[in-house]
Write a protein that holds these residues in place. Structure first.
Motif, PDB file in Angstrom:
ATOM      1  N   THR A   1      -9.917   8.893  -0.077  1.00 41.84           N
ATOM      2  CA  THR A   1      -9.464   7.751  -0.872  1.00 41.84           C
ATOM      3  C   THR A   1      -9.420   6.472  -0.042  1.00 41.84           C
ATOM      4  O   THR A   1      -9.091   5.413  -0.564  1.00 41.84           O
ATOM      5  CB  THR A   1      -8.074   8.013  -1.475  1.00 41.84           C
ATOM      6  OG1 THR A   1      -7.199   8.478  -0.451  1.00 41.84           O
ATOM      7  CG2 THR A   1      -8.130   9.040  -2.583  1.00 41.84           C
TER       8      THR A   1
ATOM      9  N   ALA B   1      -1.083   7.789  -7.478  1.00 43.30           N
ATOM     10  CA  ALA B   1      -1.143   9.252  -7.569  1.00 43.30           C
ATOM     11  C   ALA B   1      -0.324   9.748  -8.759  1.00 43.30           C
ATOM     12  O   ALA B   1      -0.731  10.658  -9.479  1.00 43.30           O
ATOM     13  CB  ALA B   1      -0.632   9.883  -6.273  1.00 43.30           C
TER      14      ALA B   1
ATOM     15  N   LEU C   1       0.835  -1.203   0.000  1.00 44.93           N
ATOM     16  CA  LEU C   1       0.000   0.000   0.000  1.00 44.93           C
ATOM     17  C   LEU C   1       0.867   1.250   0.000  1.00 44.93           C
ATOM     18  O   LEU C   1       0.566   2.227  -0.691  1.00 44.93           O
ATOM     19  CB  LEU C   1      -0.930  -0.003   1.212  1.00 44.93           C
ATOM     20  CG  LEU C   1      -2.006  -1.095   1.214  1.00 44.93           C
ATOM     21  CD1 LEU C   1      -2.840  -1.015   2.480  1.00 44.93           C
ATOM     22  CD2 LEU C   1      -2.908  -0.960  -0.008  1.00 44.93           C
TER      23      LEU C   1
ATOM     24  N   THR D   1      -7.376  14.339   1.488  1.00 49.75           N
ATOM     25  CA  THR D   1      -7.072  13.349   0.455  1.00 49.75           C
ATOM     26  C   THR D   1      -7.184  11.926   0.982  1.00 49.75           C
ATOM     27  O   THR D   1      -7.858  11.078   0.385  1.00 49.75           O
ATOM     28  CB  THR D   1      -5.648  13.575  -0.090  1.00 49.75           C
ATOM     29  OG1 THR D   1      -5.425  14.973  -0.227  1.00 49.75           O
ATOM     30  CG2 THR D   1      -5.474  12.904  -1.431  1.00 49.75           C
ATOM     31  N   LEU D   2      -6.530  11.664   2.120  1.00 53.25           N
ATOM     32  CA  LEU D   2      -6.524  10.301   2.660  1.00 53.25           C
ATOM     33  C   LEU D   2      -7.927   9.799   2.996  1.00 53.25           C
ATOM     34  O   LEU D   2      -8.321   8.731   2.536  1.00 53.25           O
ATOM     35  CB  LEU D   2      -5.583  10.226   3.869  1.00 53.25           C
ATOM     36  CG  LEU D   2      -5.392   8.839   4.466  1.00 53.25           C
ATOM     37  CD1 LEU D   2      -4.754   7.908   3.438  1.00 53.25           C
ATOM     38  CD2 LEU D   2      -4.542   8.890   5.721  1.00 53.25           C
TER      39      LEU D   2
ATOM     40  N   ILE E   1      -8.317   2.304  -0.588  1.00 54.57           N
ATOM     41  CA  ILE E   1      -7.193   1.694   0.123  1.00 54.57           C
ATOM     42  C   ILE E   1      -7.650   0.412   0.807  1.00 54.57           C
ATOM     43  O   ILE E   1      -6.949  -0.600   0.796  1.00 54.57           O
ATOM     44  CB  ILE E   1      -6.624   2.683   1.160  1.00 54.57           C
ATOM     45  CG1 ILE E   1      -6.124   3.942   0.454  1.00 54.57           C
ATOM     46  CG2 ILE E   1      -5.511   2.033   1.963  1.00 54.57           C
ATOM     47  CD1 ILE E   1      -5.652   5.013   1.406  1.00 54.57           C
TER      48      ILE E   1
ATOM     49  N   ILE F   1      -6.916   1.759  -5.959  1.00 53.38           N
ATOM     50  CA  ILE F   1      -6.576   3.091  -5.437  1.00 53.38           C
ATOM     51  C   ILE F   1      -6.672   4.129  -6.560  1.00 53.38           C
ATOM     52  O   ILE F   1      -7.243   5.212  -6.387  1.00 53.38           O
ATOM     53  CB  ILE F   1      -5.170   3.079  -4.805  1.00 53.38           C
ATOM     54  CG1 ILE F   1      -5.163   2.156  -3.584  1.00 53.38           C
ATOM     55  CG2 ILE F   1      -4.751   4.478  -4.394  1.00 53.38           C
ATOM     56  CD1 ILE F   1      -3.811   1.982  -2.939  1.00 53.38           C
TER      57      ILE F   1
ATOM     58  N   MET G   1      -9.129   7.381  -6.827  1.00 60.35           N
ATOM     59  CA  MET G   1      -8.543   8.712  -7.028  1.00 60.35           C
ATOM     60  C   MET G   1      -9.176   9.423  -8.222  1.00 60.35           C
ATOM     61  O   MET G   1      -9.356  10.641  -8.201  1.00 60.35           O
ATOM     62  CB  MET G   1      -7.036   8.603  -7.252  1.00 60.35           C
ATOM     63  CG  MET G   1      -6.257   8.382  -5.974  1.00 60.35           C
ATOM     64  SD  MET G   1      -4.506   8.219  -6.321  1.00 60.35           S
ATOM     65  CE  MET G   1      -3.853   8.140  -4.647  1.00 60.35           C
TER      66      MET G   1
ATOM     67  N   TYR H   1       0.142   3.551  -3.284  1.00 59.51           N
ATOM     68  CA  TYR H   1      -0.570   4.832  -3.178  1.00 59.51           C
ATOM     69  C   TYR H   1       0.117   5.934  -3.975  1.00 59.51           C
ATOM     70  O   TYR H   1      -0.503   6.543  -4.853  1.00 59.51           O
ATOM     71  CB  TYR H   1      -0.752   5.210  -1.710  1.00 59.51           C
ATOM     72  CG  TYR H   1      -1.798   6.269  -1.506  1.00 59.51           C
ATOM     73  CD1 TYR H   1      -3.122   5.919  -1.276  1.00 59.51           C
ATOM     74  CD2 TYR H   1      -1.474   7.616  -1.565  1.00 59.51           C
ATOM     75  CE1 TYR H   1      -4.094   6.890  -1.110  1.00 59.51           C
ATOM     76  CE2 TYR H   1      -2.442   8.593  -1.401  1.00 59.51           C
ATOM     77  CZ  TYR H   1      -3.745   8.216  -1.162  1.00 59.51           C
ATOM     78  OH  TYR H   1      -4.705   9.188  -1.008  1.00 59.51           O
TER      79      TYR H   1
END
Ligand SMILES: Nc1ncnc2c1ncn2[C@@H]1O[C@H](COP(=O)(O)OP(=O)(O)OP(=O)(O)O)[C@@H](O)[C@H]1O
Ligand SMILES: [Mg+2]
Lengths: 358, 290
Positions: free
Chosen positions: B210, B96, B88, B206-207, B214, B176, B180, B92
């Protein structure tokens, strides 16, 4: 000192000039509107003030300081987005408190400010609600509260009422105006709704194709439009092509479409061509055979309190005439006379007469 | 349900339409699964034993009573959990970055690179890693240039985890990346307009937005890691004992009952972790109010 000033600001996206050499000053505590048709660059202008977009050339000044290189999170502006952009993973309180928690304000003070702000937008009872469960109007008010609670020097609003029904629009227009007066915050308000811009603004700028066509108070813009674009974008009007027939003692006799007007000459000379704007409500319907000119009603548009008639003149052009509805509107085909004052028309002196080639 | 009557042109009642839609998937996935589970259950209880020993829970108690079993379960969970976390952490930022690629050529190349581990057979991939990670391999040579090492990177958990992370990365990047693309950049702009930047922006906006992606990635990746068999066997070389390897060994020894018990334990362990992750996912949805 102006709160916001744009100096020769232009913005290019690729080869397209979306904002073209804009100059404007917005005074402290002013309600200023950017009005224009879809795609004319209103949002882009607002985003440059907020810092979400960098001008290709020119300077953005906030309270006398050049902010071109100041990142968005450091600017004394807050933006209410065209698509609200409330944080879906937070409730109403957390959304409104967001900016204050970033500033690390003490919790008790945050709570006090958020509660006071929610009272201003009459959403006290929704403080713990998830924002996804709110109606469009409620979400809009949360978005306004979330921006305003930070006490920005300038609040930027991008068509905040665009998605709402007419009744709610009118109510929130009044509320926004009251909030603006009460807080003394400078508002820059983007809209494509001319009625909204006229009723709410202290001053406004009409934009077209990335440029400002005219800047002034609502009354100036309506009563003395500088360009034919402004004349027809703000309210409805009859645009006539005219010629100055004679000038005598400071007054010009103007012939336009078979009609005759007498207007202050203001340096114009005989034989000059010019455009005139004649508002539909400045023309009165009178009995056939009376008035300045004769015509026949071609179309009737019932609008409630008033009726908009399209009258085909014997002399050639078709004119829009607005009259009170009264007991019964006149039927199509009726012969009528039209009457208007000699100075009912407004000359449009700008040379940009036919540049609205959108 | 008045649905059947209310919708013109739909002769079948709702339950029948739903059943028909579900049927092919159900037959393909659930029937073999239920069949296998029944068989496994029967084997684990020694019901159809070939050596004449009695049916009952004695294989279960032999497995669960042995401290070594618990050590192996713990090793399996630890390796899968660490592989998940590292995957992860890599996936991630990869997602992105993929999202920000503008040039279609670069996007294409990036996808090829991302999926390249899946194009190799698991055996050649594992031997490749053994070459790279051995004491005289490329990685240690590189570290040697920096004055570090040599480190033991194979025949231990480190090597196993590195090789697992390599192959499961694409399974983590896709969900992910998917979330996004669904979260509009508008939220980032709004947060920055309200003063957030850097890590605060990431942590507060953001976290959380998303997180559902995740969690899905973690579920897929954990399930794949804990059931991985060839990679831990080759890169662990018998020195890293996981449940999946023990099952294989017991099948080789015709210890069907023990293999069945361990298979069920493996499945239950994976389900327990997925259950916890699903709870995390639910709670984030609940916070959104939908
Ligand atoms: N990031 C971008 N890249 C390229 N072109 C853009 C970009 N943003 C805006 N434009 C273009 O710039 C022009 C002006 O856009 P802008 O959003 O400022 O219009 P607007 O006046 O706000 O319109 P509306 O009333 O529809 O919101 C449009 O033609 C739009 O397509
Ligand atoms: Mg816009």
């Amino acid at each position: 000192m102006a709160d916001v000033e744009l100096r020769n600001v232009s913005k290019l996206f690729g080869a397209g000039k979306v904002v073209d050499d804009i100059d404007l000053q917005v005074e402290r505590g002013e309600f200023f509107s950017l009005l224009g048709p879809s795609g004319c660059g209103k949002t882009t202008t607002l985003r440059m003030i907020a810092g979400l977009e960098a001008p290709t050339s020119g300077d953005v000044m906030i309270r006398g300081q050049r902010v071109n290189d100041v990142p968005i999170e450091k600017r004394a502006t807050n933006l209410v987005f065209q698509k609200m952009a409330l944080f879906p993973h937070m409730n109403v309180f957390d959304n409104v408190a967001f900016g204050l928690t970033i500033k690390r304000m003490p919790r008790a003070e945050i709570r006090r400010k958020v509660e006071a702000m929610l009272a201003v937008v009459s959403l006290e009872d929704f403080i713990a609600r998830p924002v996804t469960g709110l109606s469009g109007g409620q979400q809009q008010r949360v978005a306004i509260a979330r921006a305003l609670v930070n006490e920005p020097a300038v609040l930027l609003l991008d068509e905040p009422l665009g998605a709402l029904d007419l009744k709610l629009q009118l109510r929130l227009q009044r509320e926004l105006r009251q909030i603006q007066k009460a807080t003394g915050t400078t508002f820059i308000y983007v809209t494509h709704n001319q009625a909204e811009a006229l009723t709410m603004s202290d001053r406004l700028a009409v934009m077209n194709g990335g440029r400002i066509e005219q800047l002034g108070t609502p009354a100036e813009m309506y009563l003395a439009p500088a360009t034919s674009f402004v004349a027809s974008f703000i309210g409805r009007t009859n645009l006539l092509e005219g010629r100055i027939a004679s000038v005598c003692a400071g007054a010009a006799r103007i012939e336009a479409g078979g009609l005759s007007f007498l207007l202050p000459a203001g340096g114009a000379t005989s034989g000059e061509r010019l455009a005139l704007s004649l508002r539909p409500e400045r023309i009165a319907l009178v009995g056939a055979g009376q008035g300045q000119t004769q015509g026949r009603i071609a179309e009737v548009e019932f609008m409630g309190a008033t009726v908009l008639y399209r009258v085909a003149l014997a002399a050639g052009p078709t004119l829009l005439v607005q009259a009170l509805a009264g007991n019964a509107p006149l039927a199509g085909g009726t012969s009528v006379g039209l009457d208007f004052a000699q100075d009912a028309a407004v000359p449009i002196r700008a040379t940009t007469v036919s540049e609205d080639t959108e | 349900m008045s649905g059947a009557a209310a919708r013109p042109g739909n002769a079948l009642p709702r339950w029948m339409r739903v059943s028909l839609l579900v049927a092919p998937g159900f037959v393909l996935v659930m029937l073999p699964f239920l069949g296998a589970m029944t068989t496994l259950g029967a084997y684990s209880l020694n019901i159809n034993s070939t050596d004449g020993s009695a049916a009952g829970f004695h294989v279960w108690s032999r497995f669960l009573g042995d401290p070594f079993s618990w050590k192996v379960i713990w090793t399996s969970v630890r390796i899968a959990a660490l592989a998940t976390v590292f995957t992860l952490l890599l996936a991630y930022p990869t997602a992105a970055a993929l999202l920000r690629l503008r040039n279609p050529l670069f996007t294409g190349l990036a996808y090829v690179a991302l999926f390249s581990p899946l194009l190799m057979s698991v055996v050649s991939r594992s031997y490749g890693w053994m070459l790279l990670l051995s004491e005289t391999g490329f990685v240690n040579a590189l570290l040697g240039q920096l004055g570090l090492g040599p480190y033991r990177l194979i025949f231990n958990e480190t090597g196993v985890i590195i090789a697992i992370v390599h192959v499961i990365m694409p399974y983590a990047v896709l969900p992910i990346l998917n979330i996004m693309t669904q979260v509009p950049g508008l939220y980032n702009e709004a947060a920055r307009d309200l003063g957030a930047s850097g890590f605060t922006l990431f942590r507060r906006v953001t976290l959380p937005l998303t997180l559902p992606g995740i969690v899905v990635a973690a579920e897929i990746v954990f399930a794949l890691s804990i059931s991985a068999f060839v990679t831990p066997s080759l890169l662990g070389a018998g020195r890293v004992q996981t449940l999946s390897q023990m099952i294989y060994e017991n099948i080789g020894l015709i210890e069907w009952a023990m293999a069945a018990v361990q298979a069920i334990v493996l499945l239950l362990t994976a389900l327990a972790v997925l259950f916890v992750l699903e709870r995390v996912n639910r709670s984030t949805h609940a916070a959104k109010g939908d």
